[in-house]
Design a protein around this motif. Structure first.
Motif, PDB file in Angstrom:
ATOM      1  N   GLY A  21       0.834  -1.212   0.000  1.00 10.78           N
ATOM      2  CA  GLY A  21       0.000   0.000   0.000  1.00 10.78           C
ATOM      3  C   GLY A  21       0.860   1.250   0.000  1.00 10.78           C
ATOM      4  N   VAL A  22       0.409   2.278  -0.695  1.00 16.02           N
ATOM      5  CA  VAL A  22       1.165   3.532  -0.760  1.00 16.02           C
ATOM      6  C   VAL A  22       1.191   4.187   0.625  1.00 16.02           C
ATOM      7  N   CYS A  23       2.354   4.663   1.027  1.00 11.54           N
ATOM      8  CA  CYS A  23       2.490   5.393   2.302  1.00 11.54           C
ATOM      9  C   CYS A  23       2.686   6.875   1.959  1.00 11.54           C
ATOM     10  N   THR A  24       1.787   7.718   2.446  1.00 12.87           N
ATOM     11  CA  THR A  24       1.828   9.138   2.085  1.00 12.87           C
ATOM     12  C   THR A  24       2.236   9.992   3.277  1.00 12.87           C
ATOM     13  N   ILE A  25       3.228  10.835   3.073  1.00  9.68           N
ATOM     14  CA  ILE A  25       3.651  11.769   4.116  1.00  9.68           C
ATOM     15  C   ILE A  25       2.610  12.894   4.133  1.00  9.68           C
ATOM     16  N   THR A  26       1.996  13.105   5.279  1.00  5.57           N
ATOM     17  CA  THR A  26       0.857  14.014   5.356  1.00  5.57           C
ATOM     18  C   THR A  26       1.155  15.152   6.331  1.00  5.57           C
TER      19      THR A  26
END
Lengths: 72, 288
Positions: free
Chosen positions: B79-84
């Motif tokens: 799964g894509v890990c997004t820096i938020t």
């Protein structure tokens, strides 16, 4: 999931991975019902057409493949 | 070893020295996460690894880090890990999304701002597919894939084993939760449309299917979904179990057109006249 009478909506946030299931809104229920009525009518129409076709083939005493051959 | 302030005369233990050496030589073990995570002050100077088959986030807040602090983040999961950006500001010259086996470093420029420096990864290769999300279908009327990242060129939705409660139901789709009538048009892929009108509030993307067998496979492609100037379309290839003889198949290639020009950020799926059964899955891929 506990099944309720209200249609449910599953929403997946593709950025955060968060997933929720909620009741459909009145607007969603309205257009889904409208679509369901239309789809049911289309299914009935397709079924009637299929039955009529089968009856005609039976009356003519030929198979569907033979009918295709006649029209080719 | 988390960042800390040492005091005069403090005696370091062997374990602390080993940890400091590992950090200095970038050899320390990463702090392993398996779910979305919000950074804490103790993460300064450390490495974090994420591993999850679905999309996750790493959230960055203010008043936890100082200018010069760094945090290395590696995504091991599918799964894509997004820096938020939570309360802090996070800027980047590339993307805040880490596909599987990609890595990047948060470099703090103040207590409230960081730059995310992303290392080159597999996603940079043209044509690569990244799994954005995996969804188990539940017993619902409508399934919406929302907040789709705008970082790809094409989307591909793979629907495995979806089954409707109603016999001979067909899969339908809407973009951007838009239910307005006369904004959609479905065409058989082998038929030419000439002067066709938009005539529906959704598009139909499969033939009818049996409601007692779940080996259906539907693949939907949405090309150039982020452009904001053209009509959008969804191209589907669908093989389903025939409703009368479920060991036989139905196949259809349809194209659905959507009149509006905004970028596509969500895709909604529903069956033509009934609920989904709680079976099957939906995989959303981004094609670079």
């Amino acid at each position: 999931m506990v099944k309720t009478n209200t249609p449910q909506v599953q929403i997946i946030n593709c950025t955060t991975g968060e997933e929720i299931i909620r009741d459909a809104t009145a607007e969603e229920i309205a257009w889904m019902q409208e679509n369901a009525v239309k789809a049911t009518a289309e299914k009935a129409e397709a079924k009637a057409k299929e039955t009529a076709k089968a009856q005609l083939l039976s009356k003519l005493g030929i198979t569907a493949e033979e009918a295709v051959l006649l029209l080719s | 070893m988390a960042k800390q302030t040492f005091t005069t005369g403090q005696v370091l233990t062997a374990a602390q020295m080993t940890s400091l050496q590992q950090t200095a030589m970038l050899g320390g073990a990463a702090s392993a996460k398996t779910a979305s995570y919000t950074l804490v002050a103790a993460d300064a100077g450390t490495a974090i690894s994420m591993s999850n088959a679905s999309a996750t986030t790493i959230t960055v807040n203010t008043a936890l880090f100082a200018a010069g602090d760094t945090v290395q983040i590696t995504n091991l999961g599918a799964g894509v890990c997004t820096i938020t950006a939570g309360t802090a500001t996070v800027n980047t010259a590339s993307s805040l999304a880490l596909a599987q086996y990609e890595s990047g470093t948060l470099d703090f420029t103040s207590t409230s701002a960081a730059i995310f420096i992303k290392g080159a990864g597999a996603v940079a290769a043209s044509g690569g597919m990244t799994l954005i999300s995996t969804t188990a279908i539940t017993n619902t009327s409508l399934i919406t894939l929302s907040s789709i990242p705008a970082t790809y060129k094409t989307l591909q939705v793979v629907i495995r084993g979806a089954m409707a409660e109603g016999d001979n139901d067909k899969l339908r789709l809407q973009f951007n939760t838009d239910v307005t009538g006369s904004r959609y048009r479905t065409a058989d892929a082998v038929v030419t449309l000439d002067n066709a009108t938009y005539n529906d509030n959704n598009v139909e993307l499969s033939p009818g299917q049996d409601n007692n067998s779940s080996t259906n496979l539907i693949v939907i492609t949405v090309p150039d979904y982020t452009n904001t100037t053209t009509i959008k379309m969804a191209i589907s290839d669908a093989v389903t179990n025939n409703a009368t003889t479920n060991t036989n198949i139905n196949y259809k290639r349809n194209v659905g057109f959507y009149k509006q020009t905004p970028a596509i950020s969500s895709i909604s799926l529903f069956m033509s006249s009934s609920n989904f059964y709680a079976t099957g899955s939906i995989l959303l891929y981004g094609v670079s």
